[in-house]
Scaffold this motif. Sequence first.
Motif, PDB file in Angstrom:
ATOM      1  N   UNK A 237      83.587   7.535 -18.444  1.00 13.80           N
ATOM      2  CA  UNK A 237      82.354   7.948 -17.763  1.00 13.80           C
ATOM      3  C   UNK A 237      81.184   7.555 -18.661  1.00 13.80           C
ATOM      4  N   UNK A 238      80.304   6.720 -18.150  1.00 14.70           N
ATOM      5  CA  UNK A 238      79.204   6.219 -18.974  1.00 14.70           C
ATOM      6  C   UNK A 238      77.882   6.710 -18.399  1.00 14.70           C
ATOM      7  N   UNK A 239      77.029   7.211 -19.277  1.00 11.17           N
ATOM      8  CA  UNK A 239      75.711   7.713 -18.890  1.00 11.17           C
ATOM      9  C   UNK A 239      74.652   6.915 -19.650  1.00 11.17           C
ATOM     10  N   UNK A 240      73.592   6.519 -18.926  1.00 13.20           N
ATOM     11  CA  UNK A 240      72.523   5.758 -19.575  1.00 13.20           C
ATOM     12  C   UNK A 240      71.181   6.164 -18.999  1.00 13.20           C
ATOM     13  N   UNK A 241      70.111   5.726 -19.652  1.00 15.20           N
ATOM     14  CA  UNK A 241      68.767   6.039 -19.168  1.00 15.20           C
ATOM     15  C   UNK A 241      68.416   5.207 -17.940  1.00 15.20           C
ATOM     16  N   UNK A 242      69.046   4.041 -17.861  1.00 18.45           N
ATOM     17  CA  UNK A 242      68.675   3.071 -16.835  1.00 18.45           C
ATOM     18  C   UNK A 242      69.953   2.555 -16.180  1.00 18.45           C
ATOM     19  N   UNK A 243      70.012   2.541 -14.831  1.00 18.74           N
ATOM     20  CA  UNK A 243      71.263   2.102 -14.181  1.00 18.74           C
ATOM     21  C   UNK A 243      71.683   0.695 -14.579  1.00 18.74           C
ATOM     22  N   UNK A 244      70.707  -0.168 -14.947  1.00 13.21           N
ATOM     23  CA  UNK A 244      71.062  -1.535 -15.341  1.00 13.21           C
ATOM     24  C   UNK A 244      71.941  -1.559 -16.603  1.00 13.21           C
ATOM     25  N   UNK A 245      71.811  -0.529 -17.427  1.00 12.33           N
ATOM     26  CA  UNK A 245      72.599  -0.494 -18.671  1.00 12.33           C
ATOM     27  C   UNK A 245      74.083  -0.244 -18.401  1.00 12.33           C
ATOM     28  N   UNK A 246      74.417   0.108 -17.150  1.00 13.40           N
ATOM     29  CA  UNK A 246      75.801   0.461 -16.817  1.00 13.40           C
ATOM     30  C   UNK A 246      76.571  -0.721 -16.238  1.00 13.40           C
ATOM     31  N   UNK A 247      75.972  -1.913 -16.320  1.00 16.74           N
ATOM     32  CA  UNK A 247      76.589  -3.106 -15.728  1.00 16.74           C
ATOM     33  C   UNK A 247      77.689  -3.635 -16.646  1.00 16.74           C
ATOM     34  N   UNK A 248      78.866  -3.055 -16.519  1.00 14.94           N
ATOM     35  CA  UNK A 248      80.002  -3.482 -17.342  1.00 14.94           C
ATOM     36  C   UNK A 248      80.711  -4.648 -16.667  1.00 14.94           C
ATOM     37  N   UNK A 249      80.882  -5.732 -17.397  1.00 15.39           N
ATOM     38  CA  UNK A 249      81.573  -6.884 -16.803  1.00 15.39           C
ATOM     39  C   UNK A 249      83.069  -6.602 -16.746  1.00 15.39           C
ATOM     40  N   UNK A 250      83.782  -7.264 -15.824  1.00 20.80           N
ATOM     41  CA  UNK A 250      85.241  -7.074 -15.748  1.00 20.80           C
ATOM     42  C   UNK A 250      85.922  -7.399 -17.080  1.00 20.80           C
ATOM     43  N   UNK A 251      85.411  -8.405 -17.802  1.00 20.00           N
ATOM     44  CA  UNK A 251      86.043  -8.788 -19.072  1.00 20.00           C
ATOM     45  C   UNK A 251      85.932  -7.660 -20.103  1.00 20.00           C
ATOM     46  N   UNK A 252      84.759  -7.042 -20.177  1.00 12.68           N
ATOM     47  CA  UNK A 252      84.577  -5.956 -21.151  1.00 12.68           C
ATOM     48  C   UNK A 252      85.420  -4.746 -20.743  1.00 12.68           C
ATOM     49  N   UNK A 253      85.438  -4.440 -19.453  1.00 10.95           N
ATOM     50  CA  UNK A 253      86.258  -3.304 -19.006  1.00 10.95           C
ATOM     51  C   UNK A 253      87.729  -3.537 -19.312  1.00 10.95           C
ATOM     52  N   UNK A 254      88.159  -4.787 -19.180  1.00  6.90           N
ATOM     53  CA  UNK A 254      89.562  -5.100 -19.430  1.00  6.90           C
ATOM     54  C   UNK A 254      89.942  -4.804 -20.885  1.00  6.90           C
ATOM     55  N   UNK A 255      89.024  -5.026 -21.817  1.00  8.59           N
ATOM     56  CA  UNK A 255      89.301  -4.695 -23.223  1.00  8.59           C
ATOM     57  C   UNK A 255      89.535  -3.186 -23.368  1.00  8.59           C
ATOM     58  N   UNK A 256      88.788  -2.395 -22.612  1.00  6.89           N
ATOM     59  CA  UNK A 256      88.961  -0.938 -22.674  1.00  6.89           C
ATOM     60  C   UNK A 256      90.289  -0.519 -22.045  1.00  6.89           C
ATOM     61  N   UNK A 257      90.686  -1.235 -20.990  1.00  6.70           N
ATOM     62  CA  UNK A 257      91.998  -0.924 -20.376  1.00  6.70           C
ATOM     63  C   UNK A 257      93.124  -1.302 -21.340  1.00  6.70           C
ATOM     64  N   UNK A 258      92.913  -2.394 -22.061  1.00  2.00           N
ATOM     65  CA  UNK A 258      93.920  -2.821 -23.036  1.00  2.00           C
ATOM     66  C   UNK A 258      94.052  -1.784 -24.162  1.00  2.00           C
ATOM     67  N   UNK A 259      92.958  -1.082 -24.465  1.00  4.92           N
ATOM     68  CA  UNK A 259      93.030  -0.026 -25.484  1.00  4.92           C
ATOM     69  C   UNK A 259      94.079   1.021 -25.091  1.00  4.92           C
ATOM     70  N   UNK A 260      94.106   1.371 -23.825  1.00  2.65           N
ATOM     71  CA  UNK A 260      95.068   2.388 -23.372  1.00  2.65           C
ATOM     72  C   UNK A 260      96.494   1.828 -23.496  1.00  2.65           C
ATOM     73  N   UNK A 261      96.669   0.555 -23.130  1.00  5.32           N
ATOM     74  CA  UNK A 261      98.015  -0.049 -23.235  1.00  5.32           C
ATOM     75  C   UNK A 261      98.450  -0.165 -24.698  1.00  5.32           C
ATOM     76  N   UNK A 262      97.533  -0.636 -25.558  1.00  7.40           N
ATOM     77  CA  UNK A 262      97.908  -0.818 -26.968  1.00  7.40           C
ATOM     78  C   UNK A 262      98.185   0.536 -27.653  1.00  7.40           C
ATOM     79  N   UNK A 263      97.453   1.572 -27.260  1.00  5.41           N
ATOM     80  CA  UNK A 263      97.730   2.900 -27.834  1.00  5.41           C
ATOM     81  C   UNK A 263      99.111   3.383 -27.407  1.00  5.41           C
TER      82      UNK A 263
END
Length: 646
Positions: A237-263
């Motif tokens: 869950x990400x909170x920011x001052x500006x909605x534009x700051x929440x634009x996570x690309x699929x590639x960056x999100x995939x690194x976060x999903x990989x964190x769960x797999x690697x853990x």
Amino acid sequence: MIARTLFVVPLFVVTLALAGAPPALAAAVGDVPRPADRDYPGVIDMSLDVTDVARHVYRTVETIPTPGPGPMTLSLPKWIPGEHSPSGQIALMAGFKVTADGRPLAWRRDPVEMTAFHIDVPAGVKAVTVSLEQQSAQPGGPVRIAVTPHLMVVKWTAMTLYPAGYRVSRIPIRASVKIPPGWTLATALDRDGGAVDGVTRFAATDVETLMDSPVYVGEHERSFDLDANPASPVRLHVFADNPDDLAASPEILEKHRELIRQADRLFGPSRRFAHYDFLLSLNEQIGYLGAEHLSSSENGYYGPGYFTDWAGLFSGHDILAHEYVHSWNGKHKRPADLSTQDYTEPMGNSLLWVYEGLSEYWGDTLATRTGLYTGSQMRERLALIAANAQATPGRAWRSLADTTNAYIMNSAGDLGATSWVRGLDYYEEGQLVWLDVDTLIREQSQGRRSLDDFARAFFGRPEPRGVSTYAEDDVVAALNQVQPYDWKGFLHARLDAVGGAAPLDGLARGGWTLSFDDQPSDYYTAYETAQGVTILTYSVGLQLSADGTVKETLWNGPGFQAGVISGDQILAVDGAPYAPDRFKAAIRAAARPGAPPIALVVKADGQIRNLSLDYHGGPRYPHLTRKAGTPDRLDQILAPRGAAAQ
Ligand SMILES: [Zn+2]
């Protein structure tokens, strides 16, 4: 928790005695009942209102059933799990009132435990009602900012009183929170239905779980599934001052999903939570922070660019990995002296070199295995960590083990003059010790085993959910199961040493050497940008902010020898107004043969002084250099683990 958090409360009281008998209103010193292992008779109702964003005020109303007439003690949490210190936010609490059946009841603060309040419950009273206001910190103050115009961090520990005398895991509580119109919230707490008039009610739980489940509330939130597996889903869950700051690309999100797999591949399939919620703020005022919980974590990035300037602002990309590791290391598996039964009982920090040092090691390792850091960024980060450890003169008088007391001595943990005092060294120097352990296991076992096996055996073995405590001997025994060695002697040689060298053997056994040249690495520059400082520690022994204010002076370094101390401001360098690049140019110029010392004009103690900085060694920045002809064990450690390895 991560080391760069600031959390200061000026009141600090050492517990002298904890009496077992219930207190009278005229309580004896430290007369707070100890936590008994019994169910609390009744369910607390806790209502929190956080709608007064403009004035930064939280309002609590609690109805607390009473066990019967007579003395009763209500406590605000003092020793905060994850902060490893008596950092409970009592100093800004105000408007405290207790009533019974609409009539005010007198309260008296305990003379020793400033967070405990004694009352006398009249006969026939079934419940008392408690109300209070808690003001969030203002900018520039000592307490971390928690309320901003667009988002806030709600910590129940600052707002909730509980009846003393019971284990907090055995006190039932039902909580609700009222948030500003149009805002949303995220937390690991289970909800009891949908929001009505801005009020979200949570399912009944116990005080320990509620305190371990902070709430992020904000105007602009985006949530992402990192693992949708219904058995133990993980969300960000990400909170920011500006909605534009929440634009996570699929590639960056995939690194976060990989964190769960690697853990999962590191610890094995037994996750310690039913579901997990990463809470992440992208706000400069709240700043960089990390705080661990069993089923969630508080994470704050330096500013809005976490997603939008991923490649440029990469320092600190290990924050989520570090906090996620804590679900295993710290929250589930916990040092016995940190595993207290309420928040008045003092905590012991003797094993923080495991709790935090190993979380730092695995946080960085997982961040690299998942691509949150590149291998090169991680090596540059390690070079900076190693250089800092090497440039710690405080090692001459104080052991690494003794630094685990830092947060108990001062809830800020870090007093600025860290190189001689020593700061929170058990994090990053602890990380170097664990690199030493990992490479030694790999060397001794001819590459057949590693610290990953210890992760699985010690933290990942099938156990019921909840806290499982350990002592140092358990760590040593588990290491011996993985690879027989004198681990007790090995660890204590590094933890207890006074006057020795920094623990860099793990780097060498990993195939790398700490070296210095005249160019900063990309990581070094990104770290300086994120921290807003110019780091010249390894040349002139100074760290400075953009206006020349000295953030830190290396004890006995060239700047210190010239008479510069933390808090001074360098106004001019070699006759020209201070600018970071001008200072760097002067350092280069002073390295030429026969060059004079650098002339500084310094404002100190309200006076202007001319100082001579007699340093001629040129710029120095740390790097790792490959040791030719040796195995690259560091590369093996940082390589992602494949699914087959599970
Ligand atoms: Zn931590």
